[in-house]
Design an enzyme around this catalytic site. Structure first.
Site, PDB file in Angstrom:
ATOM      1  N   ARG A 162       0.844  -1.246   0.195  1.00 28.74           N
ATOM      2  CA  ARG A 162       0.078   0.055   0.128  1.00 28.74           C
ATOM      3  C   ARG A 162       0.822   1.210  -0.088  1.00 28.74           C
ATOM      4  O   ARG A 162       0.415   2.264   0.918  1.00 28.74           O
ATOM      5  CB  ARG A 162      -0.925   0.152   1.351  1.00 28.74           C
ATOM      6  CG  ARG A 162      -2.046  -0.927   1.078  1.00 28.74           C
ATOM      7  CD  ARG A 162      -2.914  -0.814   0.182  1.00 28.74           C
ATOM      8  NE  ARG A 162      -4.121  -1.688   0.436  1.00 28.74           N
ATOM      9  CZ  ARG A 162      -4.119  -3.064  -0.098  1.00 28.74           C
ATOM     10  NH1 ARG A 162      -3.283  -3.336  -0.838  1.00 28.74           N
ATOM     11  NH2 ARG A 162      -5.300  -3.756   0.144  1.00 28.74           N
ATOM     12  N   SER A 237     -10.633  -0.740   3.210  1.00 25.72           N
ATOM     13  CA  SER A 237      -9.874  -0.917   4.438  1.00 25.72           C
ATOM     14  C   SER A 237      -9.512   0.558   4.891  1.00 25.72           C
ATOM     15  O   SER A 237      -9.082   1.111   3.982  1.00 25.72           O
ATOM     16  CB  SER A 237      -8.802  -1.672   4.078  1.00 25.72           C
ATOM     17  OG  SER A 237      -8.975  -3.087   3.790  1.00 25.72           O
ATOM     18  N   GLU A 333      -5.320   4.087   6.051  1.00 27.58           N
ATOM     19  CA  GLU A 333      -4.811   3.683   4.695  1.00 27.58           C
ATOM     20  C   GLU A 333      -5.299   4.636   3.627  1.00 27.58           C
ATOM     21  O   GLU A 333      -4.709   4.991   2.903  1.00 27.58           O
ATOM     22  CB  GLU A 333      -5.180   2.212   4.455  1.00 27.58           C
ATOM     23  CG  GLU A 333      -4.575   1.913   3.182  1.00 27.58           C
ATOM     24  CD  GLU A 333      -5.483   1.070   2.285  1.00 27.58           C
ATOM     25  OE1 GLU A 333      -6.328   1.612   1.414  1.00 27.58           O
ATOM     26  OE2 GLU A 333      -5.677  -0.106   2.403  1.00 27.58           O
TER      27      GLU A 333
HETATM   28  N1  EPU Z   1     -10.535 -10.661  10.119  1.00 22.19           N
HETATM   29  C1  EPU Z   1     -10.856 -10.671  11.343  1.00 22.19           C
HETATM   30  N2  EPU Z   1     -12.018  -9.981  11.695  1.00 22.19           N
HETATM   31  C2  EPU Z   1     -12.467  -8.966  10.760  1.00 22.19           C
HETATM   32  C3  EPU Z   1     -11.821  -8.868   9.462  1.00 22.19           C
HETATM   33  C4  EPU Z   1     -10.762  -9.869   9.081  1.00 22.19           C
HETATM   34  O1  EPU Z   1     -10.640 -11.756  12.063  1.00 22.19           O
HETATM   35  O2  EPU Z   1     -13.540  -8.137  10.950  1.00 22.19           O
HETATM   36  C5  EPU Z   1      -9.362 -11.721   9.607  1.00 22.19           C
HETATM   37  C6  EPU Z   1      -9.884 -12.521   8.780  1.00 22.19           C
HETATM   38  O3  EPU Z   1     -10.457 -13.730   9.374  1.00 22.19           O
HETATM   39  C7  EPU Z   1      -8.562 -13.168   8.218  1.00 22.19           C
HETATM   40  C8  EPU Z   1      -7.553 -11.966   8.182  1.00 22.19           C
HETATM   41  O4  EPU Z   1      -8.213 -11.114   9.190  1.00 22.19           O
HETATM   42  O5  EPU Z   1      -8.142 -14.152   8.777  1.00 22.19           O
HETATM   43  C9  EPU Z   1      -7.675 -11.139   6.854  1.00 22.19           C
HETATM   44  O6  EPU Z   1      -8.891 -10.722   6.435  1.00 22.19           O
HETATM   45  P1  EPU Z   1      -9.140 -10.442   4.841  1.00 22.19           P
HETATM   46  O7  EPU Z   1      -8.788 -11.747   4.052  1.00 22.19           O
HETATM   47  O8  EPU Z   1     -10.699  -9.953   4.849  1.00 22.19           O
HETATM   48  O9  EPU Z   1      -8.067  -9.447   4.599  1.00 22.19           O
HETATM   49  P2  EPU Z   1      -7.771  -8.114   5.120  1.00 22.19           P
HETATM   50  O10 EPU Z   1      -6.475  -8.374   5.529  1.00 22.19           O
HETATM   51  O11 EPU Z   1      -8.798  -7.531   6.088  1.00 22.19           O
HETATM   52  C10 EPU Z   1      -6.845  -7.213   2.999  1.00 22.19           C
HETATM   53  C11 EPU Z   1      -6.952  -5.686   1.999  1.00 22.19           C
HETATM   54  C12 EPU Z   1      -8.080  -5.761   1.311  1.00 22.19           C
HETATM   55  C13 EPU Z   1      -8.145  -6.954   0.336  1.00 22.19           C
HETATM   56  C14 EPU Z   1      -8.127  -8.212   1.140  1.00 22.19           C
HETATM   57  C15 EPU Z   1      -7.913  -9.500   0.220  1.00 22.19           C
HETATM   58  C16 EPU Z   1      -5.433  -4.238   3.559  1.00 22.19           C
HETATM   59  C17 EPU Z   1      -5.328  -3.054   4.280  1.00 22.19           C
HETATM   60  N3  EPU Z   1      -6.719  -4.624   3.131  1.00 22.19           N
HETATM   61  O12 EPU Z   1      -7.638  -7.031   4.004  1.00 22.19           O
HETATM   62  O13 EPU Z   1      -7.931  -4.487   0.628  1.00 22.19           O
HETATM   63  O14 EPU Z   1      -9.118  -6.954  -0.432  1.00 22.19           O
HETATM   64  O15 EPU Z   1      -6.876  -8.102   2.109  1.00 22.19           O
HETATM   65  O16 EPU Z   1      -6.684  -9.445  -0.307  1.00 22.19           O
HETATM   66  O17 EPU Z   1      -4.322  -4.775   3.163  1.00 22.19           O
HETATM   67  C18 EPU Z   1      -8.456  -2.207   0.498  1.00 22.19           C
HETATM   68  O18 EPU Z   1      -7.395  -1.830   0.722  1.00 22.19           O
HETATM   69  O19 EPU Z   1      -9.484  -1.269   0.500  1.00 22.19           O
HETATM   70  C19 EPU Z   1      -9.034  -3.641   0.590  1.00 22.19           C
HETATM   71  C20 EPU Z   1     -10.333  -3.991   0.697  1.00 22.19           C
END
Ligand code: EPU
Length: 337
Positions: A162, A237, A333
């Protein structure tokens, strides 16, 4: 050029904020004209793409410029690869769909990301195992210091998680005009490492996915847990996933045995969504702002009437409680204006 212009339709949070001046530009000449107007009147500039990564916390006492430069073109390099050039004002997802329709591979994991092409290199957009750095060839920018056109290649962009030069030393200096992507015409690299993609493909009954199948899977996953900004104001995010030293992660693991982490050398990336959820924020609403009930990393304009300040203050409360409980400082972010 319009005066006292509401930016509400131009930010996906859907918050109200007025720009002193507003101009929508479709050509490089119009863009330069608007910039010169700002320079002559000593007004600050705000460039708007899809408005999907900003939070307007107050009125903007300058010129907001909506970049509407359009056009997609392509040039085949050899039978395997093609260069696709898209102007800054093209909608990101429409570009992804255009490429999939032509069977050009590389963008499929980035399906349905809100926003426009021009802002994609700024934060090296990424999702489901792909970042734009993986398919980026170069981008053309306008340098605000001398109004000259310049080209940045992959190395010069200094992409990170990012992050890019456009958020660091180059912040506020360059306007991205077009981006060139290097895509595959055949022998596509199918990326299914991200756990959620594998389970989605299984649900769809697909064993050997095409790039179009990957796109469909990503669209299903996103639609199942991320709010559509057209229905509920949000900017995806709100925070980055923090990276902490391995030693700190191990100490936390002693205390919180369910903590998740993705090691990278002697650093560990921790999912911010998990930290936020553990602090009790998932689905919680204060006034008009809330953390999304299915993805706590996404802050929403729950009622449609939130102010940017209210959303900002809500995010500060989340930062404070995560800091207090885990000793980790979350970083926003979203760009705060
Ligand atoms: N999780 C929780 N609780 C929540 C949300 C997530 O426990 O409320 C846990 C999930 O269970 C999972 C882990 O966190 O094990 C990761 O969650 P997720 O796969 O939803 O991805 P993220 O890390 O929350 C990132 C990006 C997203 C992107 C997804 C998929 C960032 C800041 N965000 O989210 O990007 O779509 O991975 O690759 O890196 C964005 O930048 O706007 C965005 C949506």
């Amino acid at each position: 050029m319009q005066e006292h212009f509401s930016l509400k339709p131009y930010n996906t949070f859907g918050v109200e904020a007025q720009a002193k001046y507003f101009a929508e530009v479709s050509t490089l000449e119009e863009l330069k004209e608007a910039i010169l107007f700002a320079k002559n009147h000593s007004l600050p500039l705000l460039f708007l793409g899809g408005g999907s990564n900003i939070l307007l916390t107050k009125d903007f006492d300058g010129i907001a410029i909506k970049l509407n430069l359009k056009g997609i073109s392509e040039e085949s390099i050899n039978e395997n690869e093609v260069l696709v050039t898209a102007k800054a004002g093209e909608n990101w997802h429409e570009l992804v769909m255009y490429c999939l329709q032509k069977n050009y591979g590389g963008l499929e994991n980035l399906s349905l990301i809100p926003g426009n092409v021009g802002t994609s290199p700024m934060q090296n957009i990424g999702a489901y195992g792909t970042e734009i750095k993986d398919i980026f060839e170069s981008c053309q920018v306008l340098d605000l210091q001398d109004l000259e056109l310049k080209t940045f290649n992959l190395e010069q962009c200094r992409f990170g998680y990012r992050d890019s030069i456009f958020k660091q030393e180059g912040k506020g200096r360059y306007v991205i005009l077009e981006v060139i992507f290097k895509l595959t015409q055949k022998d596509h690299h199918i990326k299914t490492e991200y756990g959620a993609i594998q389970s989605e493909l299984k649900n769809m009954g697909i064993e050997t996915p095409t790039i179009q199948d990957i796109s469909k899977a990503v669209i299903h996953i996103r639609q199942s847990k991320l709010p559509d900004p057209k229905e509920i104001g949000n900017a995806g995010s709100f925070f980055k996933n923090p990276t902490i030293p391995l030693a700190q992660f191990e100490a936390l693991k002693q205390k919180f045995e369910n903590i998740q982490g993705y090691p990278n050398g002697n650093q560990v990336k921790v999912p911010a969504g998990w930290l936020i959820e553990q602090c009790g924020w998932k689905g919680k609403q204060i006034g008009n702002a809330a953390s999304h009930k299915l993805q706590s990393l996404v802050i929403i304009n729950a009622t449609g009437s939130a102010t940017g300040k209210e959303i900002f203050d809500f995010s500060t409360e989340i930062i404070n409680s995560v800091k207090e409980r885990f000793g980790i400082e979350l970083e926003r972010e979203v760009n705060i204006i």
